[in-house]
Write a protein that holds these residues in place. Structure first.
Motif, PDB file in Angstrom:
ATOM      1  N   GLU A 142      11.098  -2.196   4.160  1.00  0.00           N
ATOM      2  CA  GLU A 142      11.187  -3.319   3.239  1.00  0.00           C
ATOM      3  C   GLU A 142      12.625  -3.461   2.732  1.00  0.00           C
ATOM      4  N   LYS A 143      12.927  -4.658   2.383  1.00  0.00           N
ATOM      5  CA  LYS A 143      14.247  -4.943   1.811  1.00  0.00           C
ATOM      6  C   LYS A 143      14.517  -3.992   0.655  1.00  0.00           C
ATOM      7  N   GLY A 144      15.728  -3.431   0.649  1.00  0.00           N
ATOM      8  CA  GLY A 144      16.112  -2.527  -0.418  1.00  0.00           C
ATOM      9  C   GLY A 144      15.934  -1.058  -0.069  1.00  0.00           C
ATOM     10  N   GLN A 145      15.159  -0.793   0.971  1.00  0.00           N
ATOM     11  CA  GLN A 145      14.964   0.596   1.381  1.00  0.00           C
ATOM     12  C   GLN A 145      16.131   1.073   2.241  1.00  0.00           C
ATOM     13  N   THR A 146      16.104   2.365   2.524  1.00  0.00           N
ATOM     14  CA  THR A 146      17.144   2.990   3.336  1.00  0.00           C
ATOM     15  C   THR A 146      16.574   3.392   4.688  1.00  0.00           C
ATOM     16  N   VAL A 147      17.371   3.227   5.715  1.00  0.00           N
ATOM     17  CA  VAL A 147      16.949   3.645   7.046  1.00  0.00           C
ATOM     18  C   VAL A 147      18.108   4.361   7.724  1.00  0.00           C
ATOM     19  N   THR A 148      17.787   5.397   8.466  1.00  0.00           N
ATOM     20  CA  THR A 148      18.793   6.129   9.227  1.00  0.00           C
ATOM     21  C   THR A 148      18.418   6.131  10.687  1.00  0.00           C
ATOM     22  N   LEU A 149      19.337   5.654  11.494  1.00  0.00           N
ATOM     23  CA  LEU A 149      19.150   5.629  12.936  1.00  0.00           C
ATOM     24  C   LEU A 149      19.950   6.765  13.551  1.00  0.00           C
ATOM     25  N   ARG A 164      27.294  -1.381   3.190  1.00  0.00           N
ATOM     26  CA  ARG A 164      25.928  -0.858   3.186  1.00  0.00           C
ATOM     27  C   ARG A 164      25.658  -0.035   4.448  1.00  0.00           C
ATOM     28  N   PHE A 165      26.559  -0.100   5.381  1.00  0.00           N
ATOM     29  CA  PHE A 165      26.412   0.628   6.640  1.00  0.00           C
ATOM     30  C   PHE A 165      27.345   1.845   6.625  1.00  0.00           C
ATOM     31  N   LEU A 166      26.765   3.002   6.942  1.00  0.00           N
ATOM     32  CA  LEU A 166      27.561   4.227   6.990  1.00  0.00           C
ATOM     33  C   LEU A 166      27.237   4.976   8.274  1.00  0.00           C
ATOM     34  N   ALA A 167      28.263   5.226   9.057  1.00  0.00           N
ATOM     35  CA  ALA A 167      28.070   5.952  10.313  1.00  0.00           C
ATOM     36  C   ALA A 167      28.772   7.290  10.248  1.00  0.00           C
ATOM     37  N   GLU A 168      28.114   8.273  10.842  1.00  0.00           N
ATOM     38  CA  GLU A 168      28.697   9.607  10.906  1.00  0.00           C
ATOM     39  C   GLU A 168      28.438  10.196  12.286  1.00  0.00           C
ATOM     40  N   ARG A 169      29.302  11.123  12.639  1.00  0.00           N
ATOM     41  CA  ARG A 169      29.090  11.835  13.895  1.00  0.00           C
ATOM     42  C   ARG A 169      29.414  13.305  13.650  1.00  0.00           C
ATOM     43  N   GLN A 183      21.895   1.186   3.775  1.00  0.00           N
ATOM     44  CA  GLN A 183      21.422   1.416   2.420  1.00  0.00           C
ATOM     45  C   GLN A 183      22.132   0.510   1.431  1.00  0.00           C
ATOM     46  N   PRO A 184      21.443  -0.371   0.725  1.00  0.00           N
ATOM     47  CA  PRO A 184      20.054  -0.765   0.948  1.00  0.00           C
ATOM     48  C   PRO A 184      19.948  -1.814   2.048  1.00  0.00           C
ATOM     49  N   ALA A 185      18.856  -1.802   2.766  1.00  0.00           N
ATOM     50  CA  ALA A 185      18.681  -2.747   3.866  1.00  0.00           C
ATOM     51  C   ALA A 185      18.411  -4.159   3.348  1.00  0.00           C
ATOM     52  N   GLU A 186      18.956  -5.142   4.061  1.00  0.00           N
ATOM     53  CA  GLU A 186      18.743  -6.546   3.762  1.00  0.00           C
ATOM     54  C   GLU A 186      18.064  -7.207   4.965  1.00  0.00           C
ATOM     55  N   LEU A 187      17.510  -8.385   4.738  1.00  0.00           N
ATOM     56  CA  LEU A 187      16.774  -9.075   5.796  1.00  0.00           C
ATOM     57  C   LEU A 187      17.644  -9.303   7.034  1.00  0.00           C
ATOM     58  N   PRO A 217      18.260   3.181  24.736  1.00  0.00           N
ATOM     59  CA  PRO A 217      17.237   2.135  24.780  1.00  0.00           C
ATOM     60  C   PRO A 217      17.243   1.235  23.551  1.00  0.00           C
ATOM     61  N   GLY A 218      17.953   1.636  22.520  1.00  0.00           N
ATOM     62  CA  GLY A 218      18.025   0.822  21.310  1.00  0.00           C
ATOM     63  C   GLY A 218      16.968   1.193  20.283  1.00  0.00           C
ATOM     64  N   THR A 219      17.277   0.895  19.036  1.00  0.00           N
ATOM     65  CA  THR A 219      16.314   0.994  17.936  1.00  0.00           C
ATOM     66  C   THR A 219      16.104  -0.403  17.391  1.00  0.00           C
ATOM     67  N   ARG A 220      14.858  -0.828  17.396  1.00  0.00           N
ATOM     68  CA  ARG A 220      14.543  -2.153  16.833  1.00  0.00           C
ATOM     69  C   ARG A 220      14.265  -1.982  15.353  1.00  0.00           C
ATOM     70  N   LEU A 221      15.111  -2.575  14.522  1.00  0.00           N
ATOM     71  CA  LEU A 221      14.955  -2.497  13.072  1.00  0.00           C
ATOM     72  C   LEU A 221      14.429  -3.828  12.542  1.00  0.00           C
ATOM     73  N   THR A 222      13.341  -3.744  11.821  1.00  0.00           N
ATOM     74  CA  THR A 222      12.771  -4.926  11.177  1.00  0.00           C
ATOM     75  C   THR A 222      12.771  -4.713   9.677  1.00  0.00           C
ATOM     76  N   VAL A 223      13.441  -5.598   8.967  1.00  0.00           N
ATOM     77  CA  VAL A 223      13.487  -5.522   7.504  1.00  0.00           C
ATOM     78  C   VAL A 223      12.654  -6.669   6.950  1.00  0.00           C
ATOM     79  N   LEU A 224      11.627  -6.312   6.169  1.00  0.00           N
ATOM     80  CA  LEU A 224      10.692  -7.316   5.637  1.00  0.00           C
ATOM     81  C   LEU A 224      11.027  -7.676   4.182  1.00  0.00           C
TER      82      LEU A 224
END
Lengths: 117, 116
Positions: free
Chosen positions: B14-21, B64-69, B80-84, B109-116
């Motif tokens: 949902e919008k406002g939540q955090t997701v890590t790929l 809102r996007f943070l990448a690390e390796r 964080q936080p995710a937007e539509l 193969p990709g990650t399909r992210l859906t933000v509701l």
């Protein structure tokens, strides 16, 4: 900045026939690489063919060949003897030759190819 | 040899939540790239790692996007936080290294992210 345009959102071809997918690009660079990538449904994107801009000879990989027209900035993909396994999303991509260490790809919007049995 | 793997394959938040790929490149590949495709549009570059260092992050949309390796191996991309408008397919790619000017990028193969 470079741009890549694929003007055909969808294409279809009869099995065993030949189909050509179009790609044009815009760049001010003289040396670069061009690619066609294929993404089958629910599968990973794989490289189909690549072309170095400094090579005049068109690249060929088995049933896949390109028509590279540098002056026209055109890079079309021809698939001969189409097979059911060729059904996929095809992406045209550009990469600058100059930026060693940064090989980011610039993609087009893709063409969905359907093979009709 | 294992290819590039990504986890999860699909995430719905949902919008406002955090997701890590997460992306695991091919073993030994120094270069790691993140790309994103928003529905119906082109695949766009986000950033590039060389080992653990960010070589180019010019494509990152905002802070809102943070990448690390970590340790130059796998990479994570946190939103964080995710937007539509963050919805889309996130691709990871890797390639061997600077010594080979004609490196091929191998995609996951990709990650399909859906933000509701």
């Amino acid at each position: 900045a470079q741009t890549v345009t694929q003007s055909q959102p969808e294409m279809s071809v009869q099995e065993a026939e030949t189909v050509t997918l179009s790609c044009t690009y815009d760049t001010s660079e003289s040396d670069y690489y061009l690619f066609w990538y294929k993404q089958p449904p629910s599968r990973q994107m794989i490289l189909v063919i690549r072309q170095e801009a400094y090579k005049q000879q068109n690249a060929t990989e088995n049933r896949f060949s390109v028509n590279f027209q540098k002056a026209a900035k055109s890079f079309s993909l021809k698939i001969s003897d189409s097979q059911l396994g060729d059904a996929a999303m095809y992406f045209c991509a550009y990469r600058s030759y100059l930026n060693f260490g940064n090989e980011k790809l610039t993609f087009g919007t893709g063409t969905r190819l359907t093979i009709i049995p | 040899e294992a290819g590039v793997t990504q986890f999860p394959s699909h995430s719905v938040i949902e919008k406002g939540q955090t997701v890590t790929l997460r992306c695991d490149p091919i073993s030994g590949h120094d270069n790691l790239y993140w790309y994103r495709r928003v529905m119906g549009k082109e695949i766009k570059f986000l950033l590039h790692f060389v080992k653990e260092s960010k070589q180019d992050e010019s494509g990152m949309p905002n802070n809102r996007f943070l990448a690390e390796r970590t340790g130059g191996t796998y990479s994570t991309l946190k939103v964080q936080p995710a937007e539509l408008e963050d919805s889309g397919v996130y691709f990871c790619a890797s390639s061997p290294g600077l010594a080979v000017s004609t490196d091929t990028q191998y995609f996951g193969p990709g990650t399909r992210l859906t933000v509701l």
